[in-house]
Design an enzyme around this catalytic site. Structure first.
Site, short mmCIF file in Angstrom:
data_model
loop_
_atom_site.label_atom_id
_atom_site.label_comp_id
_atom_site.label_asym_id
_atom_site.label_seq_id
_atom_site.Cartn_x
_atom_site.Cartn_y
_atom_site.Cartn_z
N GLU A 159 9.07 42.78 -48.71
CA GLU A 159 8.96 43.56 -49.93
C GLU A 159 9.10 45.02 -49.51
OE1 GLU A 159 9.05 42.18 -52.74
OE2 GLU A 159 8.61 40.13 -52.09
N ASP A 163 10.79 37.22 -45.24
CA ASP A 163 11.10 38.02 -46.43
C ASP A 163 10.35 39.35 -46.35
OD1 ASP A 163 12.24 38.07 -49.32
OD2 ASP A 163 10.14 38.63 -49.58
N ASP A 191 7.85 33.99 -50.84
CA ASP A 191 9.31 33.96 -50.83
C ASP A 191 9.85 33.47 -49.49
OD1 ASP A 191 9.34 34.83 -53.42
OD2 ASP A 191 10.04 36.86 -52.99
N HIS A 195 7.98 36.97 -55.57
CA HIS A 195 8.10 38.38 -55.24
C HIS A 195 6.94 38.90 -54.41
CE1 HIS A 195 11.72 38.70 -57.56
NE2 HIS A 195 11.10 38.36 -58.67
#
Length: 210
Positions: free
Chosen positions: A31, A29, A173, A168
């Site tokens: 960000e 994942d 995640d 998040h």
């Protein structure tokens, strides 16, 4: 019984026939500073490698993106410019991440988003994705659990009663994505009859570079 263990207890003989014995999945994942994979940048990378449904290794790195972090982005994941002062730059972080996923089958939730950032960054920095294969748990979850009001990762984790912490943030995640992936396999026994290539095709709507 743990859902990952129950899946592999059931599937191990068939997996032994269809998949290489050393196959590893890696859920990941990102960000980011925003939603535009060309204009925005990756801020954090999280990845978890899995062998026989159990965590083998983790990878986590903040990324110094070279552009300011917008307040709207910080409001989602909590990452600020100050957090990134000592982080590796884009190229250094991505080189380490690409080494981590090399030779594995990569799994992401809403793959077009993360893949778009990965592809854009790799192309811009003169790197290569190599032979990595990709699976999308968003598509899989829509097939396995039709009719849900939302297929956001956090909502699926809640619906399936899978533990979640620090939502998040990339590593959390990524872990949730991996556990969702194995739960989908556990629920849809049709997927146990598929080869890796068939499962990849089943989980996506467009072709990703290999």
């Amino acid at each position: 019984m743990d859902q990952q263990q129950s899946f592999f207890d059931f599937a191990a003989p068939r997996l032994g026939e269809l998949l290489p014995q050393n196959v590893e999945f890696v859920s990941f994942d990102f960000e980011t500073t925003g939603l535009d994979s060309f204009r925005d940048r990756i801020l954090e990378i999280g990845a978890v490698s899995w062998r026989q449904g159990k965590t083998k290794e983790t990878f986590s790195s903040l990324v110094r993106p070279g552009i300011p972090v917008p307040p709207a982005s910080t409001a989602v994941h909590g990452i600020t410019d100050d957090d990134l002062l000592d982080a590796p730059d884009e190229k250094g972080a991505l080189v380490s991440f690409l080494r981590f996923i090399e030779g594995k089958v990569a799994v992401a939730h809403n793959l077009p988003f993360d893949y778009g950032f990965l592809e854009s960054s790799v192309d811009r920095l003169g790197l290569s994705l190599g032979d990595t294969l990709f699976i999308d748990t968003l598509t899989l979850s829509r097939r396995v659990y039709p009719g849900l009001p939302s297929y956001a990762l956090g909502n699926l984790i809640t619906f399936l009663n899978l533990f979640q912490e620090d939502a998040h943030r990339a590593l959390s995640d990524a872990s949730d994505c991996g556990r969702l992936f194995f739960r989908c396999l556990d629920e849809d026994k049709q997927m146990l009859k598929m080869t890796i290539d068939e499962l990849i095709t089943y989980s996506r709507s467009r072709k990703y570079k290999r």
